[in-house]
Structures are given as structure tokens and as C-alpha cells.
Motif scaffolding. Structure first.
Motif, mmCIF file in Angstrom:
data_model
loop_
_atom_site.group_PDB
_atom_site.id
_atom_site.type_symbol
_atom_site.label_atom_id
_atom_site.label_comp_id
_atom_site.label_asym_id
_atom_site.label_seq_id
_atom_site.Cartn_x
_atom_site.Cartn_y
_atom_site.Cartn_z
ATOM 1 N N TYR A 83 -8.229 -2.826 -0.859
ATOM 2 C CA TYR A 83 -7.524 -3.908 -1.698
ATOM 3 C C TYR A 83 -6.180 -3.332 -1.991
ATOM 4 C CZ TYR A 83 -7.003 -7.392 -5.347
ATOM 5 O OH TYR A 83 -6.345 -7.941 -6.651
ATOM 6 N N HIS A 84 -5.967 -2.031 -2.314
ATOM 7 C CA HIS A 84 -5.238 -1.015 -2.644
ATOM 8 C C HIS A 84 -3.743 -1.256 -1.775
ATOM 9 C CE1 HIS A 84 -6.561 2.087 -5.428
ATOM 10 N NE2 HIS A 84 -6.497 0.473 -6.386
ATOM 11 N N LYS A 85 -4.258 -1.440 -0.276
ATOM 12 C CA LYS A 85 -2.965 -1.782 0.205
ATOM 13 C C LYS A 85 -2.828 -3.852 1.219
ATOM 14 C CE LYS A 85 -4.216 2.139 3.743
ATOM 15 N NZ LYS A 85 -3.766 2.639 5.164
ATOM 16 N N LEU A 86 -3.565 -4.101 0.217
ATOM 17 C CA LEU A 86 -3.147 -5.764 0.464
ATOM 18 C C LEU A 86 -2.269 -6.026 -0.838
ATOM 19 C CD1 LEU A 86 -6.709 -7.363 1.371
ATOM 20 C CD2 LEU A 86 -4.615 -7.029 2.914
ATOM 21 N N VAL A 87 -2.651 -5.487 -1.792
ATOM 22 C CA VAL A 87 -1.969 -4.762 -2.924
ATOM 23 C C VAL A 87 -0.464 -4.954 -3.537
ATOM 24 C CG1 VAL A 87 -1.746 -4.392 -5.653
ATOM 25 C CG2 VAL A 87 -3.809 -5.274 -5.102
ATOM 26 N N LYS A 88 -0.251 -3.359 -2.451
ATOM 27 C CA LYS A 88 1.041 -2.694 -1.945
ATOM 28 C C LYS A 88 2.045 -3.576 -1.492
ATOM 29 C CE LYS A 88 -0.037 1.711 -3.078
ATOM 30 N NZ LYS A 88 -0.272 2.696 -2.754
ATOM 31 N N ALA A 89 1.151 -4.557 0.229
ATOM 32 C CA ALA A 89 1.547 -5.133 1.678
ATOM 33 C C ALA A 89 2.042 -5.898 0.558
ATOM 34 C CB ALA A 89 1.048 -5.678 2.348
ATOM 35 N N ALA A 90 1.650 -6.732 -0.013
ATOM 36 C CA ALA A 90 1.994 -8.424 -0.788
ATOM 37 C C ALA A 90 2.558 -8.178 -1.859
ATOM 38 C CB ALA A 90 0.575 -8.449 -1.523
ATOM 39 N N THR A 91 3.113 -7.381 -2.671
ATOM 40 C CA THR A 91 3.829 -6.823 -4.010
ATOM 41 C C THR A 91 4.902 -6.225 -2.759
ATOM 42 O OG1 THR A 91 2.319 -6.209 -4.855
ATOM 43 C CG2 THR A 91 4.487 -5.897 -6.003
ATOM 44 N N TYR A 92 5.908 -5.835 -2.311
ATOM 45 C CA TYR A 92 6.863 -5.611 -0.795
ATOM 46 C C TYR A 92 7.630 -6.983 -0.753
ATOM 47 C CZ TYR A 92 5.775 -0.769 -1.448
ATOM 48 O OH TYR A 92 5.500 0.613 -1.741
ATOM 49 N N LEU A 93 6.229 -7.675 -0.136
ATOM 50 C CA LEU A 93 7.651 -8.975 0.429
ATOM 51 C C LEU A 93 6.479 -10.085 -0.357
ATOM 52 C CD1 LEU A 93 3.896 -8.677 3.620
ATOM 53 C CD2 LEU A 93 6.647 -8.542 3.603
ATOM 54 N N SER A 94 6.358 -9.839 -1.566
ATOM 55 C CA SER A 94 7.461 -10.368 -2.909
ATOM 56 C C SER A 94 8.570 -10.744 -2.846
ATOM 57 C CB SER A 94 6.499 -10.255 -4.048
ATOM 58 O OG SER A 94 7.050 -9.557 -4.821
ATOM 59 N N ASP A 95 9.517 -9.512 -2.265
ATOM 60 C CA ASP A 95 10.846 -9.958 -2.285
ATOM 61 C C ASP A 95 11.372 -10.671 -0.581
ATOM 62 O OD1 ASP A 95 13.367 -9.537 -1.708
ATOM 63 O OD2 ASP A 95 13.065 -6.948 -2.000
ATOM 64 N N PRO A 96 11.736 -11.874 -1.041
ATOM 65 C CA PRO A 96 12.030 -12.553 0.370
ATOM 66 C C PRO A 96 12.882 -11.847 1.469
ATOM 67 C CG PRO A 96 12.992 -13.301 -1.614
ATOM 68 C CD PRO A 96 12.857 -12.662 -2.133
ATOM 69 N N ASP A 97 13.584 -10.359 0.869
ATOM 70 C CA ASP A 97 14.139 -9.748 1.573
ATOM 71 C C ASP A 97 13.253 -8.996 2.956
ATOM 72 O OD1 ASP A 97 16.676 -11.652 1.093
ATOM 73 O OD2 ASP A 97 16.913 -10.164 -0.902
ATOM 74 N N CYS A 98 12.718 -8.911 1.718
ATOM 75 C CA CYS A 98 11.688 -7.758 2.713
ATOM 76 C C CYS A 98 11.768 -8.153 4.097
ATOM 77 C CB CYS A 98 10.421 -7.482 1.746
ATOM 78 S SG CYS A 98 9.358 -6.123 2.829
#
Length: 321
Positions: free
Chosen positions: A177-192
Motif C-alpha cells: 500500500y505504501h508503494k501504491l500511495v507513493k506511485a499514485a502521488t508522483y503520477l498525480s503530476d501530469p508531467d511525471c
């Protein structure tokens, strides 16, 4: 000559059994061979062994001047790891002939997008090794477990690295779950950038235990981030296009994709305009071909290869000395 004809099939999709008398003419029509590995030239996962006749077949094909490349959706090992396995089993191979999705991801980041920044990696040590060899910084490899005493307030305060400019997803036995939270957070930036090595659903183990593969990890990040990744592995075009660009002079019409899986190997060939040959030593066989050929759905019919053969060893038996 065998075929995959179905009486109620009204399409023009041909599929021919490549018998020994047809092999010489078939080989005259190709210059380049793209060869899947598991189920085609070797069997087994933890204890690999060559498919009977595979080593001899590839040696014969090299002597006739054919270019050979090994294409695998493996992302848990580096290209060097796979080369060492090939050589240990007795295959002749060069590192430049090996194309795996871990290497493809590193090459894509370095050469195609020229990434400036770090990668958040939901993946394995093998994928991390390829990123490191390409000079790409990464974080995220290894366990990142949720503490039982933590709360949703703690999860909302997980540390985020502002230097991360891409999320790369391969197979990760430590997905959490931690990894999914981090991945989703980074990808909330459309430039990521969101990159996936491949989307294979299961590992090809012949046991009663089901082993979900990279597709599970990719799907989890897709759901968490509500974004679609760029996928590099078969059946997508990137690995063939990178070979064609690197080596030049590769004519798709004179190239064959040899594989054991209709949905990845054969579809890669179809997507890239290559000839396609299914061997029956792995996941799919002539019954699967017949079912797809007689389907009323166009997507199923696209899975039908141009040719099929019992094994790659039989291909070698038809090579003229």
C-alpha cells in the motif's frame, strides 16, 4: 501439410503447419529471427534447460547468415543476467542480441525521453541494475511495508521525493500500500512519466499454484493513479523498433517473430508487420490457433500466426546443410 482451417470461418486468415518440406522455402523468405525464450528455446524457470534441438537449430540458422535476437518480457533480470543463462545452457549469444524489458525501460528513459531526474521504481533488483548501468538514479526497490500501528494520517504524510520525474513499474514481490500511495502521488503530476515494462498476467509455471506476474503490479498502479502507462514489452512495438533502429537494414517483411504465446509473441509480430511462427512447446498450441481462427471476434482472429510448428528443433531439421 496441416492447417488451422475451420469450416465456419469466413476470414482470409491463413495458418500453415511448417513441415520439413516447407522449411527451406520459409527460411529463404527471412533474414532476421526474433526469438522468445521461455517455452521456445528453453523450459523451466528455476532450473532452465534447452528445448531439444534448440541449440543446434540456432547454430544452423546462424551459419546460413540469419540474424538472431532474443526477445523476452522478463524484467526481473538484467540483459547480462539473461546472456549468462543462455551461455550456461550452451547457446551462442551476444549481449547486443538480448532484448529484455528491464533493458528496454532503461534505454527508453535514457535515449527516447532523456529523463532528467529520478525514477520511482515499483520493480526488482534486475530492473534497478539496468537503470544503474544507464546512469539513471532510482528509489523504491525493496520492501516498503505498512506499520500495523500506522494510521491513514501517517500514510498521508509519507515522504515524497521532489526529484522523481518518472514512475517505472515491473514485477515487484514487495508491492504494498505504501508503494501504491507513493506511485499514485508522483503520477498525480501530469508531467511525471508512467512507464510499464510489460503486462503479462501470470508466470508460466505448470503447477496448481497461480503466480500473478507483472500485470498485477501495473494494474494496481493504474487503478491507484487513474493513469495509463506507456508499455514497452510484447505485444507493444518498442522492442522491435529499438532493434530496427539500432542495427539498421532490418526489413519487417523478411523478419519472423518466433514464440509460444499468441497474446504477446504473435501479436508483437502482427503489430509490427512481421511474419509469425508459433512453437507448441510452451503456452499455446494448434488447438488455441483453431479456436481463435474460428472466432467471430476480429481481435481473436488477429492472434492467429502465419505458421506453426511442433518445436524449434523441428525447424532446424528442415535446414539444408
Amino acid at each position: 501439410m496441416g492447417s488451422c482451417e475451420a469450416e465456419d470461418d469466413v476470414t482470409k486468415t491463413n495458418c500453415v503447419e511448417l513441415t520439413s518440406d516447407l522449411v527451406p522455402g520459409f527460411l529463404d523468405s527471412i533474414d532476421t529471427i526474433l526469438c522468445d525464450c521461455e517455452g521456445v528455446i528453453w523450459k523451466g524457470s528455476s532450473s532452465k534447460h534447452p528445448v531439444p534441438g534448440a541449440i543446434e537449430t540456432l547454430e544452423k540458422l546462424r551459419k546460413t547468415g540469419k540474424k538472431i535476437f532474443f526477445l523476452t518480457n522478463t524484467n526481473t533480470k538484467s540483459r547480462k543476467d539473461i546472456l549468462e543463462e543462455l551461455i550456461r545452457m550452451g547457446f551462442q549469444a551476444d549481449e547486443n542480441e538480448v532484448v529484455c524489458t528491464s533493458f528496454a525501460a532503461a534505454a527508453y528513459l535514457k535515449h527516447s525521453v532523456k529523463l532528467k531526474g529520478k525514477v520511482y521504481l515499483v520493480g526488482s533488483v534486475g530492473l534497478a541494475k539496468e537503470l544503474e548501468m544507464a546512469g539513471i538514479q532510482h528509489i523504491g526497490v525493496g520492501p516498503d511495508v505498512v506499520d500495523r500501528s500506522s494510521t491513514i494520517d501517517d500514510w498521508a504524510c509519507l515522504p515524497i521525493d521532489p526529484e522523481v520525474k518518472a514512475v517505472v513499474v515491473g514485477f515487484d514481490e514487495h508491492v504494498s500500500y505504501h508503494k501504491l500511495v507513493k506511485a499514485a502521488t508522483y503520477l498525480s503530476d501530469p508531467d511525471c512519466l508512467f512507464l510499464a515494462t510489460n503486462e503479462d498476467k501470470r508466470f508460466p509455471f505448470d503447477t496448481k499454484v497461480v503466480l500473478p506476474a507483472t500485470g498485477l503490479c501495473v494494474q494496481a498502479v493504474k487503478e491507484a493513479s487513474q493513469r495509463e502507462p506507456i508499455v514497452l514489452g510484447k505485444p507493444h512495438k518498442y522492442m522491435f523498433l529499438s532493434i530496427a533502429k539500432s542495427f539498421g537494414g532490418i526489413d519487417p517483411k523478411r523478419t519472423v517473430m518466433v514464440g509460444d504465446t499468441l497474446a504477446t509473441d504473435i501479436m508483437l509480430g502482427k503489430n509490427c508487420g512481421l511474419k509469425t511462427l508459433l512453437v507448441e512447446t510452451g503456452l499455446n498450441n494448434r488447438q488455441d490457433i483453431a479456436e481463435n481462427r474460428s472466432s467471430k471476434f476480429a481481435e481473436k482472429q488477429k492472434l492467429v500466426p502465419d505458421f506453426f510448428i511442433r518445436s524449434i528443433g523441428d525447424l532446424g531439421n528442415g535446414v539444408l546443410s
